[in-house]
Design a protein around this motif. Structure first.
Motif, PDB file in Angstrom:
ATOM      1  N   ILE A 194       0.842  -1.199   0.000  1.00 14.16           N
ATOM      2  CA  ILE A 194       0.000   0.000   0.000  1.00 14.16           C
ATOM      3  C   ILE A 194       0.874   1.244   0.000  1.00 14.16           C
ATOM      4  O   ILE A 194       0.584   2.230  -0.675  1.00 14.16           O
ATOM      5  CB  ILE A 194      -0.921   0.020   1.247  1.00 14.16           C
ATOM      6  N   PHE A 195       1.970   1.161   0.760  1.00 12.82           N
ATOM      7  CA  PHE A 195       2.884   2.297   0.827  1.00 12.82           C
ATOM      8  C   PHE A 195       3.470   2.605  -0.560  1.00 12.82           C
ATOM      9  O   PHE A 195       3.616   3.763  -0.930  1.00 12.82           O
ATOM     10  CB  PHE A 195       4.005   2.014   1.838  1.00 12.82           C
ATOM     11  N   CYS A 196       3.804   1.549  -1.312  1.00  9.60           N
ATOM     12  CA  CYS A 196       4.352   1.744  -2.677  1.00  9.60           C
ATOM     13  C   CYS A 196       3.413   2.602  -3.513  1.00  9.60           C
ATOM     14  O   CYS A 196       3.823   3.559  -4.169  1.00  9.60           O
ATOM     15  CB  CYS A 196       4.542   0.412  -3.396  1.00  9.60           C
ATOM     16  N   ALA A 197       2.125   2.245  -3.477  1.00 12.36           N
ATOM     17  CA  ALA A 197       1.128   2.978  -4.273  1.00 12.36           C
ATOM     18  C   ALA A 197       0.987   4.406  -3.769  1.00 12.36           C
ATOM     19  O   ALA A 197       0.955   5.357  -4.565  1.00 12.36           O
ATOM     20  CB  ALA A 197      -0.210   2.255  -4.208  1.00 12.36           C
ATOM     21  N   SER A 198       0.941   4.578  -2.434  1.00 11.61           N
ATOM     22  CA  SER A 198       0.765   5.917  -1.858  1.00 11.61           C
ATOM     23  C   SER A 198       1.926   6.837  -2.209  1.00 11.61           C
ATOM     24  O   SER A 198       1.721   7.983  -2.612  1.00 11.61           O
ATOM     25  CB  SER A 198       0.648   5.823  -0.336  1.00 11.61           C
ATOM     26  N   ASP A 215       6.702  11.126   3.111  1.00 11.39           N
ATOM     27  CA  ASP A 215       5.730  10.066   3.341  1.00 11.39           C
ATOM     28  C   ASP A 215       6.433   8.807   3.865  1.00 11.39           C
ATOM     29  O   ASP A 215       5.945   8.146   4.783  1.00 11.39           O
ATOM     30  CB  ASP A 215       4.995   9.767   2.027  1.00 11.39           C
ATOM     31  N   ALA A 216       7.614   8.525   3.289  1.00 13.85           N
ATOM     32  CA  ALA A 216       8.381   7.345   3.715  1.00 13.85           C
ATOM     33  C   ALA A 216       8.859   7.493   5.165  1.00 13.85           C
ATOM     34  O   ALA A 216       8.853   6.521   5.926  1.00 13.85           O
ATOM     35  CB  ALA A 216       9.575   7.140   2.785  1.00 13.85           C
ATOM     36  N   SER A 217       9.259   8.729   5.546  1.00 11.29           N
ATOM     37  CA  SER A 217       9.687   8.969   6.936  1.00 11.29           C
ATOM     38  C   SER A 217       8.539   8.669   7.888  1.00 11.29           C
ATOM     39  O   SER A 217       8.723   8.016   8.918  1.00 11.29           O
ATOM     40  CB  SER A 217      10.104  10.429   7.128  1.00 11.29           C
ATOM     41  N   ALA A 233      -6.119   4.818   3.491  1.00 10.40           N
ATOM     42  CA  ALA A 233      -5.354   5.612   2.528  1.00 10.40           C
ATOM     43  C   ALA A 233      -5.981   6.995   2.345  1.00 10.40           C
ATOM     44  O   ALA A 233      -5.273   8.009   2.278  1.00 10.40           O
ATOM     45  CB  ALA A 233      -5.281   4.879   1.193  1.00 10.40           C
ATOM     46  N   MET A 234      -7.324   7.042   2.311  1.00 10.59           N
ATOM     47  CA  MET A 234      -8.012   8.320   2.136  1.00 10.59           C
ATOM     48  C   MET A 234      -7.814   9.211   3.359  1.00 10.59           C
ATOM     49  O   MET A 234      -7.624  10.421   3.231  1.00 10.59           O
ATOM     50  CB  MET A 234      -9.499   8.061   1.890  1.00 10.59           C
ATOM     51  N   LEU A 235      -7.830   8.602   4.534  1.00 15.70           N
ATOM     52  CA  LEU A 235      -7.585   9.361   5.766  1.00 15.70           C
ATOM     53  C   LEU A 235      -6.170   9.949   5.727  1.00 15.70           C
ATOM     54  O   LEU A 235      -5.953  11.111   6.094  1.00 15.70           O
ATOM     55  CB  LEU A 235      -7.760   8.436   6.977  1.00 15.70           C
ATOM     56  N   PHE A 288       3.169  13.268   8.921  1.00 20.46           N
ATOM     57  CA  PHE A 288       2.157  12.672   9.803  1.00 20.46           C
ATOM     58  C   PHE A 288       1.235  11.765   8.986  1.00 20.46           C
ATOM     59  O   PHE A 288       0.899  10.658   9.419  1.00 20.46           O
ATOM     60  CB  PHE A 288       1.349  13.755  10.513  1.00 20.46           C
ATOM     61  N   ALA A 289       0.853  12.228   7.804  1.00 23.27           N
ATOM     62  CA  ALA A 289       0.002  11.419   6.926  1.00 23.27           C
ATOM     63  C   ALA A 289       0.692  10.100   6.576  1.00 23.27           C
ATOM     64  O   ALA A 289       0.037   9.073   6.381  1.00 23.27           O
ATOM     65  CB  ALA A 289      -0.321  12.200   5.661  1.00 23.27           C
ATOM     66  N   GLY A 290       2.022  10.143   6.503  1.00 22.71           N
ATOM     67  CA  GLY A 290       2.802   8.942   6.174  1.00 22.71           C
ATOM     68  C   GLY A 290       2.599   7.810   7.161  1.00 22.71           C
ATOM     69  O   GLY A 290       2.769   6.641   6.810  1.00 22.71           O
ATOM     70  N   LEU A 291       2.216   8.152   8.407  1.00 18.70           N
ATOM     71  CA  LEU A 291       1.948   7.106   9.411  1.00 18.70           C
ATOM     72  C   LEU A 291       0.912   6.116   8.884  1.00 18.70           C
ATOM     73  O   LEU A 291       0.963   4.927   9.182  1.00 18.70           O
ATOM     74  CB  LEU A 291       1.421   7.726  10.712  1.00 18.70           C
ATOM     75  N   PHE A 292      -0.012   6.627   8.067  1.00 18.07           N
ATOM     76  CA  PHE A 292      -1.099   5.776   7.560  1.00 18.07           C
ATOM     77  C   PHE A 292      -0.636   4.863   6.422  1.00 18.07           C
ATOM     78  O   PHE A 292      -1.373   3.981   6.005  1.00 18.07           O
ATOM     79  CB  PHE A 292      -2.298   6.646   7.150  1.00 18.07           C
ATOM     80  N   GLY A 293       0.577   5.091   5.930  1.00 21.78           N
ATOM     81  CA  GLY A 293       1.169   4.163   4.966  1.00 21.78           C
ATOM     82  C   GLY A 293       1.541   2.845   5.629  1.00 21.78           C
ATOM     83  O   GLY A 293       1.785   1.844   4.964  1.00 21.78           O
ATOM     84  N   ALA A 294       1.602   2.873   6.976  1.00 22.64           N
ATOM     85  CA  ALA A 294       1.903   1.651   7.735  1.00 22.64           C
ATOM     86  C   ALA A 294       0.749   1.329   8.683  1.00 22.64           C
ATOM     87  O   ALA A 294       0.957   0.797   9.769  1.00 22.64           O
ATOM     88  CB  ALA A 294       3.203   1.830   8.509  1.00 22.64           C
TER      89      ALA A 294
END
Lengths: 149, 117
Positions: free
Chosen positions: A54-58, A88-90, B22-24, B33-39
């Protein structure tokens, strides 16, 4: 320090197919995790509960949006896109610490109560992620300090 | 639940939950901060729910034990991606794809080290 807030501009920037891609990718990863567990056992399948699909796509979408915005302003925007994806990666790296807390809390509590395990693990993810983010913002631990505001 | 139905349910519920997180993340600022939602544990919430329904709590416990190795690998992966983007100036698609080898190595390496396979 910039306060946490909501911005609806990114939703306006998004195209319908970008939402469709994320839906399909999310569904595919969830189905694949089930398949991996069925074929190779819960132990191997469990690894994929933290797969970065999911992170890859984001990250790719964030870069695309930044480049598109800069193109509209008559600039290339490649560097700006990379920096936005790096931010975003951080954040995702800190979120991964929260994910570790989620897994640990769930592992410890699931045999006691399923509901307590889900609620506690989710709260553990949120609290550890947010605390780690605040600590990181205070120490500015990013390798390129100027790009991590 | 037949196998095919199970995978369709996984796909649909997984797609909805992942899209919601992802939308959140899209809505939140600052970007780090938004990156937290990538995980976010989006895939985990759906998968563990189905695992408990189908196989019981013991099976889900084994999955979350392995998930800890996956989460450590994810943290390492994200740091590598950050460096590839900032220092090597790679495009996001290339950086995230190349670094996936790191995730696989760390995740399966830790798994082998802890001996849970």
């Amino acid at each position: 320090m910039t306060p946490i807030h909501l911005s609806f501009s990114s939703l306006r920037d998004s195209r319908w197919y970008e939402f469709a891609i994320r839906f399909a990718l999310g569904g595919a990863v969830t189905a694949f995790t089930g398949l991996a567990s069925d074929r190779y056992g819960a132990s191997i399948g469990g690894l994929f509960l933290a797969v970065p699909a999911i992170f890859c796509a984001s990250a790719t979408l964030i870069e695309t949006h930044e480049i598109r915005r800069k193109h509209e302003a008559g600039l290339r925007g490649t560097r700006r896109g990379q920096q936005a994806a790096a931010l975003d990666a951080s954040g995702a790296a800190l979120g991964a610490l929260g994910l570790l807390a989620f897994a640990a809390a769930f592992f410890l509590l699931v045999e006691t109560s399923v509901m307590v395990a889900f609620v506690s693990a989710s709260l553990a993810w949120l609290s550890v992620s947010v605390t780690a983010w605040y600590a990181w913002r205070r120490t500015r631990a990013c390798p390129e300090r100027r790009q991590c505001n | 639940m037949t196998n095919m139905t199970e995978y369709v349910v996984r796909f649909l519920v997984g797609g909805v939950v992942v899209s919601a997180f992802a939308m959140l993340g899209d809505l939140l600022r600052p970007k780090s901060f938004a990156g937290l939602f990538g995980a976010a544990p989006s895939v985990a919430l759906v998968t563990l729910g189905i695992a408990i329904y189908q196989h019981g709590v013991g099976y889900a416990a084994v999955q979350t034990r392995s998930m800890m190795a996956g989460a450590v690998a994810l943290a390492v992966y994200c740091v590598i991606v950050c460096h590839l983007l900032v220092r090597a100036r790679m495009r996001a698609s290339l950086a995230t794809t190349l670094a996936f080898a790191v995730w696989l190595t760390v995740a399966f390496g830790l798994q082998a080290l802890v001996g849970t396979t």
